[in-house]
Design a protein around this motif. Structure first.
Motif, PDB file in Angstrom:
ATOM      1  N   VAL A   1       0.843  -1.204   0.000  1.00  0.00           N
ATOM      2  CA  VAL A   1       0.000   0.000   0.000  1.00  0.00           C
ATOM      3  C   VAL A   1       0.874   1.249   0.000  1.00  0.00           C
ATOM      4  O   VAL A   1       0.598   2.223  -0.700  1.00  0.00           O
ATOM      5  CB  VAL A   1      -0.962  -0.009   1.201  1.00  0.00           C
TER       6      VAL A   1
ATOM      7  N   ALA B   1     -10.313   2.858  -2.903  1.00  0.00           N
ATOM      8  CA  ALA B   1     -11.224   2.113  -2.030  1.00  0.00           C
ATOM      9  C   ALA B   1     -12.645   2.648  -2.064  1.00  0.00           C
ATOM     10  O   ALA B   1     -13.381   2.505  -1.099  1.00  0.00           O
ATOM     11  CB  ALA B   1     -10.701   2.131  -0.591  1.00  0.00           C
TER      12      ALA B   1
ATOM     13  N   MET C   1     -14.966  -1.124  -1.502  1.00  0.00           N
ATOM     14  CA  MET C   1     -13.995  -1.782  -0.634  1.00  0.00           C
ATOM     15  C   MET C   1     -13.592  -3.153  -1.163  1.00  0.00           C
ATOM     16  O   MET C   1     -12.419  -3.549  -1.068  1.00  0.00           O
ATOM     17  CB  MET C   1     -14.576  -1.908   0.775  1.00  0.00           C
TER      18      MET C   1
ATOM     19  N   VAL D   1      -6.824  -7.426   5.269  1.00  0.00           N
ATOM     20  CA  VAL D   1      -7.063  -6.001   5.021  1.00  0.00           C
ATOM     21  C   VAL D   1      -7.911  -5.411   6.140  1.00  0.00           C
ATOM     22  O   VAL D   1      -7.614  -4.327   6.662  1.00  0.00           O
ATOM     23  CB  VAL D   1      -7.747  -5.790   3.653  1.00  0.00           C
TER      24      VAL D   1
ATOM     25  N   LEU E   1      -6.945  -2.462   9.071  1.00  0.00           N
ATOM     26  CA  LEU E   1      -7.716  -1.243   9.271  1.00  0.00           C
ATOM     27  C   LEU E   1      -8.257  -1.122  10.691  1.00  0.00           C
ATOM     28  O   LEU E   1      -8.138  -0.071  11.333  1.00  0.00           O
ATOM     29  CB  LEU E   1      -8.891  -1.192   8.289  1.00  0.00           C
TER      30      LEU E   1
ATOM     31  N   LEU F   1      -3.248   0.506   8.499  1.00  0.00           N
ATOM     32  CA  LEU F   1      -3.813   1.140   7.310  1.00  0.00           C
ATOM     33  C   LEU F   1      -4.998   1.990   7.735  1.00  0.00           C
ATOM     34  O   LEU F   1      -5.614   1.742   8.779  1.00  0.00           O
ATOM     35  CB  LEU F   1      -4.272   0.107   6.283  1.00  0.00           C
TER      36      LEU F   1
ATOM     37  N   LYS G   1      -8.546   4.261   5.965  1.00  0.00           N
ATOM     38  CA  LYS G   1      -9.390   4.534   4.800  1.00  0.00           C
ATOM     39  C   LYS G   1      -9.858   5.975   4.899  1.00  0.00           C
ATOM     40  O   LYS G   1     -10.425   6.374   5.921  1.00  0.00           O
ATOM     41  CB  LYS G   1     -10.578   3.572   4.774  1.00  0.00           C
TER      42      LYS G   1
ATOM     43  N   LEU H   1      -7.170   3.485   0.478  1.00  0.00           N
ATOM     44  CA  LEU H   1      -6.451   2.918   1.609  1.00  0.00           C
ATOM     45  C   LEU H   1      -5.057   3.518   1.609  1.00  0.00           C
ATOM     46  O   LEU H   1      -4.375   3.531   0.573  1.00  0.00           O
ATOM     47  CB  LEU H   1      -6.353   1.394   1.493  1.00  0.00           C
TER      48      LEU H   1
END
Length: 385
Positions: free
Chosen positions: A34, A42, A45, A64, A68, A74, A76, A86
């Motif tokens: 990423v 994203a 998603m 993933v 998050l 990560l 969003k 992301l």
């Protein structure tokens, strides 16, 4: 320096290598991928998860989501072009510093569109920042709380809708990112409190000047998307004017070289010139999902990259970017998944302009998608003019 000449086949071969689409990364490399991609699109998603899976062996959808929600490695957020991506926490902080170069709420046309004044937008940004914490808050609860702070009950209705029209401004200033979903409802958190580090511009008096931060991002972008023209960089960033890109290019730390790619003036980091000269064209098949960054940043209406007659099959209305079949470095068709979780089919549309069918490689790519989604996928191929 004098311009170097090359072809899109070599440029895209190097991009595919840099983007882990030739040699895929290990399952532990999600955050690194990423970061190197400067974010994954994203807006949908499921497409973002497939973008990661296309580049990483053995990735699972839960990886993933864990990054998050649990690991917080990560995030969003609304970012480039005002769309959801992301990002890594460092990438978010860098974006927030650079985003002051494209604050649309200073434009009269945009303000009329959303029905707010410039002062209203500044008050909205402060209200969102003062309301959010590290405790996830649903959109409805956030809308009510912000409307109450601003003394405008009608604002609550508008904040419940409009995608990023209203909440994109606080996101650009680093006052809002997405939190974990609460059932079917999205939630929001304050980035600095969620990540336990200063992200909001109001908390970073020593943040880089916006144009310098943008220059650093462009340097990172060119490492992964070598052979990008000014127009491509402008489109990627969502720059309001070409002069902004010119200013930022002059400030990029890495020495850049101009490269003529089939007659188009593009930029490559000087340290990558040798790699570009030695890069063989890619030979193989890849299934790239909707909104994949590789697709988003391709040159437009270049027949050696994508048959011009099929351009509108890929880049469609409302900003939709179709999933693509890549054959030997050239776009050779589209694909989509149809059916139910128990009985699904990958429908592939191949274009006759494609040089070979590559059926076995295509089936292997479908098997990779099936393994990631953890469900069987049959394949049906149709050939069109």
């Amino acid at each position: 320096m004098p311009a170097t000449a090359t072809t899109w086949a070599r440029v895209l071969g190097l991009r595919l290598e840099r983007q882990h689409l030739v040699t895929r990364a290990p399952a532990t490399a999600l955050v690194d991928v990423v970061r190197e991609m400067v974010g994954l699109h994203a807006q949908v998603m499921g497409a973002a998860e497939l973008q990661a899976a296309a580049r990483i062996d053995g990735l699972r959808p839960a990886d993933v989501r864990d990054a998050l929600a649990d690991q917080r490695s990560l995030v969003k957020a609304w970012s480039f072009r005002g769309t959801l991506h992301l990002l890594t926490p460092d990438g978010l902080a860098e974006f927030v510093a650079a985003a002051a170069t494209r604050e649309r709420w200073h434009e009269a046309v945009w303000l009329r569109y959303i029905g707010l004044t410039e002062d209203d937008c500044e008050r909205l940004i402060r209200a969102v920042g003062d309301t959010l914490s590290d405790e996830p808050m649903t959109r409805a609860d956030l809308a009510d709380a912000v409307a109450q702070r601003m003394g405008d009950a009608s604002l609550a209705t508008r904040l419940r809708t409009g995608w990023g029209s209203y909440l994109g401004a606080p996101a650009q200033r680093g006052e809002l990112i997405f939190g974990p979903n609460a059932g079917r409802n999205v939630t929001f958190v304050h980035p600095s409190r969620w990540l336990d580090r200063p992200v909001a511009l109001a908390e970073r008096p020593d943040a880089a000047k916006p144009i310098d931060a943008l220059a650093r991002m462009i340097g990172r972008f060119l490492a992964t998307f070598p052979g990008s023209s000014r127009d491509m960089i402008k489109r990627w960033w969502g720059a309001p004017r070409a002069g902004l890109v010119n200013d930022a290019l002059r400030r990029v730390d890495e020495p850049l070289s101009e490269v003529q790619v089939d007659g188009v003036r593009t930029f490559v980091r000087r340290e990558d010139l040798e790699a570009l000269a030695d890069q063989p064209p890619f030979r193989g098949v890849r299934l790239l999902p909707a909104f994949d960054p590789f697709i988003n940043e391709l040159p437009r209406r270049v027949d050696s990259v994508l048959p011009v007659g099929h351009h509108d099959d890929v880049y469609r209305t409302a900003g939709w970017v179709t999933p693509l079949v890549l054959v030997d470095g050239r776009i050779g068709g589209t694909w989509e998944i149809n059916g139910t979780a128990k009985r699904s089919m990958v429908n592939v549309i191949r274009w006759q302009s494609s040089e070979r069918d590559a059926a076995a490689e295509l089936e292997a790519e479908v098997d990779r998608v099936a393994a990631f989604l953890d469900r069987p996928l049959a394949i049906e191929t149709t050939t069109l003019d």
